[in-house]
Design a protein around this motif. Structure first.
Motif, short mmCIF file in Angstrom:
data_model
loop_
_atom_site.label_atom_id
_atom_site.label_comp_id
_atom_site.label_asym_id
_atom_site.label_seq_id
_atom_site.Cartn_x
_atom_site.Cartn_y
_atom_site.Cartn_z
N UNK A 83 39.29 34.73 43.06
CA UNK A 83 38.53 35.28 44.19
C UNK A 83 38.88 36.73 44.48
N UNK A 84 40.17 37.09 44.32
CA UNK A 84 40.58 38.47 44.61
C UNK A 84 39.97 39.43 43.60
N UNK A 85 40.10 39.12 42.31
CA UNK A 85 39.58 40.02 41.28
C UNK A 85 38.07 40.19 41.39
N UNK A 86 37.38 39.09 41.63
CA UNK A 86 35.91 39.16 41.74
C UNK A 86 35.50 39.99 42.95
N UNK A 87 36.18 39.77 44.09
CA UNK A 87 35.83 40.51 45.31
C UNK A 87 36.13 41.99 45.18
N UNK A 88 37.29 42.34 44.58
CA UNK A 88 37.64 43.75 44.38
C UNK A 88 36.61 44.44 43.49
N UNK A 89 36.19 43.75 42.42
CA UNK A 89 35.18 44.33 41.53
C UNK A 89 33.87 44.58 42.27
N UNK A 90 33.50 43.68 43.14
CA UNK A 90 32.27 43.85 43.91
C UNK A 90 32.41 45.00 44.91
N UNK A 91 33.57 45.12 45.55
CA UNK A 91 33.81 46.23 46.49
C UNK A 91 33.73 47.56 45.74
N UNK A 92 34.36 47.62 44.56
CA UNK A 92 34.34 48.86 43.76
C UNK A 92 32.90 49.25 43.42
N UNK A 93 32.08 48.27 43.08
CA UNK A 93 30.68 48.56 42.75
C UNK A 93 29.92 49.09 43.96
N UNK A 94 30.15 48.49 45.13
CA UNK A 94 29.42 48.89 46.33
C UNK A 94 29.86 50.26 46.83
N UNK A 95 31.14 50.59 46.65
CA UNK A 95 31.60 51.94 47.00
C UNK A 95 30.89 52.97 46.11
N UNK A 96 30.79 52.67 44.81
CA UNK A 96 30.12 53.59 43.89
C UNK A 96 28.66 53.77 44.27
#
Length: 448
Positions: A83-96
């Motif tokens: 859950x942490x890795x998936x959520x961090x990846x999604x946050x990184x995408x949304x920041x971009x």
């Protein structure tokens, strides 16, 4: 001209005023459609930003975030719960996506670099910074192209290249995230279709959402041989009844064994250390899979207790419920205290190779044997796992065997197709040194 901040450098906010600027920028991102419609993303994003502002960013690790943000247990399996890795990846995408919008290009940047959980802060661009960035990129391109273009043409080309590069970067990030999500989904699907041998063995118990009942032996008034004889499993001791060479034995009762108050006072509700060790190893495995356990002593266990959920029976000669469960099976305990105890084979009753004389000195015991089984008990309607050694070392080693991934792979190989669904019984052998058993070896397996 106003000074230009180096947008490639990481800015460390040290004053409260600087930290407040970061929080304001974080709130701008959280108020956008990229974040406000989600609960998980703002929760994790806010936590990692605040921890970094407080100087604890270097300690942000996957397990810490899983425990602190998503309330996972401290020993949760990060491999099976990403859950942490998936959520961090999604946050990184949304920041971009947020900074890709031209309206936000000049704002302070909060960025998450790949492979890290600590955000980086980059200062807000001052006036004239766009022209400065364009000039730097243009100069770089001019050097490469051997000054073929004029400065104005280089600036225009640099602007187009920079914007195209940002779009490609966003598309690349989105593509990488999509591939990762697909890979994670495929991984979960594959694991669901191809469970490990350890998961396959315990699958029938884990599929039942009820509490797992552990039944542990405690002898108060009866020795192990008396309990076994009362269960009608072992060879009756001729010396005990000289006038009756083949006396009848009473079947195991559905009611608990009784004991005097004095016996409880003097012995207490104590169990053998090896039985406790086997129980601990298995219950810890079940707890890691979110299954609760209930512990009962064989002297106070009733048949109705065993109907309440999946059962793990610990111990052999001193647990009448274990002896009752293996009575109809091919491999069972036999023997007398005057001779020795052994695991007999109903298809070869004369064979006594798997035996142990319990009267010998502990240091003289060179080997021990155990029975492990997983059966569906028709009388209780529950799945039962049996962990039973002849001696103490056998039970402890059998408990370790049932939570060892490599041993389970070997057991699955021996049983073959249908490992998760078939009932089976296996005989184990382990070398013993000073009462401590080595790694068990599978001698034989019966499957049905």
């Amino acid at each position: 001209m106003n000074p230009v901040a180096d947008e490639t450098s990481v800015w460390i906010p040290r004053t409260e005023e600087d930290k407040e600027k970061v929080r304001q920028q974080m709130n701008r991102l959280l108020e956008t459609s990229h974040f406000k419609n989600s609960r998980r993303y703002p929760l994790l994003f806010r936590f990692i930003v605040e921890e970094t502002l407080e100087g604890r960013g270097e300690f942000l690790k996957e397990r810490l975030l899983g425990v602190r943000v998503f309330e996972r247990p401290a020993d949760y399996d990060t491999a099976s719960d990403p859950i942490v890795r998936v959520t961090i990846a999604e946050i990184r995408k949304r920041i971009a996506q947020y900074y890709h919008e031209e309206a936000h290009e000049s704002e302070m940047r909060i960025e998450l670099m790949p492979g890290r959980y600590e955000p980086e802060f980059r200062p807000r661009k001052e006036a004239g910074s766009d022209q400065h960035s364009i000039a730097r990129v243009a100069a770089f391109l001019t050097d490469i192209q051997a000054a073929e273009n004029a400065a104005s043409e280089s600036q225009a080309a640099a602007v187009a290249t920079a914007r195209s590069g940002r779009k490609r970067l966003v598309l690349y990030v989105v593509g990488v995230v999509a591939v990762l999500l697909v890979a994670l989904g495929a991984g979960f699907f594959w694991r669901g279709m191809h469970p490990s041998a350890l998961d396959a063995f315990w699958g029938p118990l884990l599929a039942n959402r009820r509490t797992v009942v552990f039944c542990l032996p405690m002898e108060v008034e009866k020795s192990g041989s008396q309990t076994a004889a009362a269960a009608g499993i072992l060879v009756q001791d001729p010396a005990a009844t000289p006038n009756h060479p083949n006396p009848p034995v009473a079947p195991v009762s559905d009611t608990p064994l009784t004991s005097s108050f004095l016996a409880h006072e003097t012995l207490g509700e104590n169990i053998v250390f090896s039985d406790a060790l086997a129980t601990l190893r298995i219950s810890n495995f079940l707890a890691a899979h979110n299954r609760e356990s209930n512990y009962r002593l064989n002297t106070t266990t009733t048949l109705d207790d065993l109907r309440q959920g999946p059962v793990v029976l610990i111990g052999g000669l001193d647990n009448q419920w274990t002896l009752r469960a293996i009575a109809p099976l091919r491999y069972r305990f036999s023997g007398t205290y005057q001779e020795e105890y052994w695991i007999s084979d109903a298809k070869n009753p004369e064979m006594k190779d798997w035996g142990l004389d319990l009267k010998i000195r502990l240091a003289d015991a060179k080997r021990d044997f155990a029975i492990v089984a997983r059966i569906h008990d028709e009388s209780t309607g529950q799945v039962e796992v049996i962990v039973a050694g002849i001696g103490m070392s056998g039970t402890a080693a059998a408990g370790e065997f049932l939570v060892d991934p490599r041993q389970m792979e070997e057991l699955r190989r021996r049983i073959g197709p249908g490992f998760q669904d078939h009932d089976f019984e296996a005989v184990l052998k382990m070398d013993v040194v000073n009462g401590i058993a080595g790694s068990p070896k599978i001698l034989t397996v019966a499957v049905w």
